[in-house]
Design a protein around this motif. Structure first.
Motif, mmCIF file in Angstrom:
data_model
loop_
_atom_site.group_PDB
_atom_site.id
_atom_site.type_symbol
_atom_site.label_atom_id
_atom_site.label_comp_id
_atom_site.label_asym_id
_atom_site.label_seq_id
_atom_site.Cartn_x
_atom_site.Cartn_y
_atom_site.Cartn_z
ATOM 1 N N TRP A 65 -39.757 -74.340 19.158
ATOM 2 C CA TRP A 65 -38.411 -74.611 18.930
ATOM 3 C C TRP A 65 -37.712 -74.038 19.847
ATOM 4 O O TRP A 65 -37.734 -72.584 20.488
ATOM 5 N N GLU A 70 -37.122 -77.092 9.283
ATOM 6 C CA GLU A 70 -37.416 -77.161 10.622
ATOM 7 C C GLU A 70 -39.048 -77.535 10.597
ATOM 8 O O GLU A 70 -39.535 -78.346 11.225
ATOM 9 N N ASN A 74 -34.689 -64.379 14.088
ATOM 10 C CA ASN A 74 -33.295 -65.220 13.288
ATOM 11 C C ASN A 74 -33.180 -66.025 12.214
ATOM 12 O O ASN A 74 -32.389 -66.642 11.744
ATOM 13 N N ASN A 75 -34.808 -66.497 11.843
ATOM 14 C CA ASN A 75 -34.812 -67.180 10.863
ATOM 15 C C ASN A 75 -34.236 -68.515 11.345
ATOM 16 O O ASN A 75 -34.069 -69.265 10.264
ATOM 17 N N HIS A 76 -34.099 -69.147 12.430
ATOM 18 C CA HIS A 76 -33.431 -70.400 12.651
ATOM 19 C C HIS A 76 -34.667 -71.553 12.410
ATOM 20 O O HIS A 76 -34.195 -72.547 12.367
ATOM 21 N N TYR A 111 -40.536 -69.870 18.780
ATOM 22 C CA TYR A 111 -39.366 -69.680 19.535
ATOM 23 C C TYR A 111 -39.862 -69.745 20.837
ATOM 24 O O TYR A 111 -40.709 -69.058 21.510
ATOM 25 N N SER A 139 -27.849 -72.296 9.645
ATOM 26 C CA SER A 139 -28.518 -71.374 10.587
ATOM 27 C C SER A 139 -27.733 -70.174 11.025
ATOM 28 O O SER A 139 -28.217 -68.947 10.993
ATOM 29 N N GLU A 140 -26.520 -70.288 11.173
ATOM 30 C CA GLU A 140 -25.551 -69.190 11.450
ATOM 31 C C GLU A 140 -25.434 -68.154 10.352
ATOM 32 O O GLU A 140 -24.949 -66.932 10.518
ATOM 33 N N GLY A 158 -34.074 -75.094 19.824
ATOM 34 C CA GLY A 158 -32.668 -75.392 19.208
ATOM 35 C C GLY A 158 -32.099 -76.612 19.923
ATOM 36 O O GLY A 158 -32.266 -76.981 21.237
ATOM 37 N N GLN A 214 -31.075 -62.207 9.796
ATOM 38 C CA GLN A 214 -31.796 -61.503 10.887
ATOM 39 C C GLN A 214 -32.904 -60.494 10.426
ATOM 40 O O GLN A 214 -32.447 -59.576 9.696
ATOM 41 N N ARG A 230 -27.965 -67.334 8.478
ATOM 42 C CA ARG A 230 -29.370 -66.644 8.280
ATOM 43 C C ARG A 230 -29.628 -65.531 8.228
ATOM 44 O O ARG A 230 -29.159 -65.127 9.734
#
Ligand code: AHR
Length: 497
Positions: free
Chosen positions: A37, A110, A103-105, A33, A86-87, A39, A91, A89
């Motif tokens: 990544w 990915e 947050n596993n995004h 992150y 993703s919303e 987003g 946390q 997933r």
């Protein structure tokens, strides 16, 4: 000081596996992150959420393989939390690394997309420490099964019709420590069990990697090889270069002393002994060298940068790191009969990273430049070399001052990578080119060097250290004379026809 190198260009010592130039991405600090990544909605330009500046810089390195999601993170990662919208997933707490919210995004889709964009092979680290056999087995099914099954259907529901090709799969990480504090006997049995259900689907043939030892834990290597060698394709080794004491004071990444410079070089060279001795143990069970040794975590490890989260392991990167990279890659080349892959830790914003970021800014570290200069060795034939020369000495201790690899690429060009590890002495090198197929028709060079021990790039001055053309050499007959400044990494390209 004078140093004599002979390159036997008619004597091949086998191929240098390009996977030695592998990298490692972990959910640790700002590696995934921010570092990779951001987003899709980020103001930082990105491709499907992956930042473009980092992506473009990494493409330049021809990265062959990328390991993910850890490290210690791998043995508490539950892959099912990281797929689907993703919303939705879950946390989770990243307990190993700073206790921050994950947050596993960035999940399986990915990561595998990143590998597609980099055109590199994925290397997945499976969870043995806190995961189940079923969970590991289903992950492989999810990624690689092309048919009717619950996991393949779920993958398709999540937007990926066709499976991915996933070759490299690690069964646990550091299971002697953060991956479960196991004894080697216990891990060997678990390895045998977990790997049974890591299936090959269709044409996807998994290359199974067992968790190997930390540093000089020869008992771990002996036990796991003895009990499980028929079930593995490779076994890992972890070794970090730490100038100070690991648990108390590792030493600073910048502003260090000449003594710390010397100790760092000496400790980096220890990799050679570790590979030699672990390989000798492997030879007892695998004399034909079917099983590869994979150094899937290596690099420098210093104290974190002052004022940064201690759990994020963020450190600067100097010309000293460049020398550690050059030396270590030369050691891996030398052991190309056993070392089939290596993954420097970690690719962005953590230990010996090739890239650092701060918001929308990005810089290439000296280590990046070494990987860029050295990439000519990827899949090249290593040539036999012989070196003799004065040692680099400090306080009664000695190490070789120069390290060298020579290889021939598929176009017939010879590349010679040279590290002068001394912080004070120039090395006057004479390189005898034996067995060339024709007369030398061209020589070019690139060099990364600095007059100061901790020269590094910053976001304000990102180009303090970058390779420059190297021209202080002269060819007389079949001997090439070169003057290597202290603290330098040089790569020569020789064309003979
Ligand atoms: O690279 C940092 C950590 O070092 C990794 O997560 C772990 O595998 C090792 O102990």
């Amino acid at each position: 000081m004078s140093h004599v190198i002979t390159i036997h260009s008619d004597l091949s010592k086998g191929k240098i596996n390009r996977n030695i130039y592998g990298h490692f991405s972990e959910h640790l600090g700002r590696c995934i992150y921010e570092g990779i990544w951001v987003g899709e909605d980020s103001p930082i330009p990105n491709t499907e959420g992956i930042r473009n500046d980092v992506l473009e810089a990494l493409k330049q390195l021809n990265i062959p393989v990328l390991r993910w999601p850890g490290g210690c993170f791998a043995d508490e990662y539950h892959w099912k939390d990281g797929v689907g919208p993703s919303e939705n997933r879950k946390q989770m707490v990243n307990t190993h690394w700073g206790g921050v919210v994950e947050n596993n995004h960035f999940g399986t889709h990915e990561f595998l997309r990143l590998c597609e964009l980099l055109d590199c092979e994925p290397y997945i680290s499976g969870n043995v420490g806190s995961g189940t056999v079923q969970e590991m087995s289903e992950w492989v099914e999810y990624m690689t099964f092309d048919g009717v099954s619950p996991m393949a259907a779920w993958r398709q529901e999540n937007g990926r019709e066709k499976p991915w090709n996933v070759k490299y799969f690690g069964v646990g990480n550091e299971n002697w420590g953060c991956g479960g504090n196991m004894r080697p006997e216990y891990y060997a049995d678990l390895y045998r069990r977990y790997q049974t259900y890591v299936r090959n689907y269709g044409d996807n043939k998994i290359y199974k990697i067992a968790c190997g030892p930390n540093v000089d834990d020869y008992r771990w290597m002996e036990t796991v090889m003895r009990e499980a060698h028929p079930f593995m394709d490779a076994i890992s080794l972890h070794y970090y270069t730490v100038p100070g004491e690991f648990w108390t004071s590792k030493g600073a990444a910048t502003g260090f002393s000449e003594q710390e410079w010397f100790t760092t070089m000496k400790k980096a060279l220890h990799m050679d002994e570790l590979i030699t001795r672990h390989s000798a143990i492997m030879d007892q069970y695998d004399p034909n060298k079917r099983i590869g040794l994979i150094v899937d975590e290596w690099g420098t490890w210093f104290d974190v940068e002052p004022g940064t989260n201690p759990g994020f392991l963020y450190q600067q990167n100097t010309i000293r790191d460049a020398l550690v990279a050059g030396l270590t890659l030369n050691i891996f080349h030398e052991h190309n009969d056993r070392v089939v892959m290596a993954n420097i830790a970690q690719i962005v914003n953590v230990l010996q990273s090739v890239i650092l970021t701060e918001g929308e800014k990005m810089l290439l570290t000296p280590t990046y430049h070494v990987f860029d200069m050295y990439k000519v060795h990827q899949d090249a034939e290593r040539l036999a070399t012989h070196y003799s020369g004065a040692d680099y000495e400090m306080d009664g201790e000695k190490i070789p001052q120069v390290s060298v690899t020579a290889s021939r690429d598929q176009a017939g060009k010879i590349h010679v990578s040279l590290c002068n590890v001394s912080h004070v002495e120039q090395s006057d090198v004479s390189i005898q080119l034996r067995g060339l197929s024709g007369a030398v028709s061209g020589i070019t060079g690139q060099q990364l060097a600095s007059g100061s021990l901790d020269a590094h790039n910053t976001f304000e001055s990102p180009d303090v250290l970058k390779p420059t053309p190297f021209e202080t050499f002269e060819l007389q007959g079949d001997v090439l004379y070169a003057k290597l400044p202290p603290m330098s990494v040089t790569v020569l390209e020789i064309t003979a026809e």
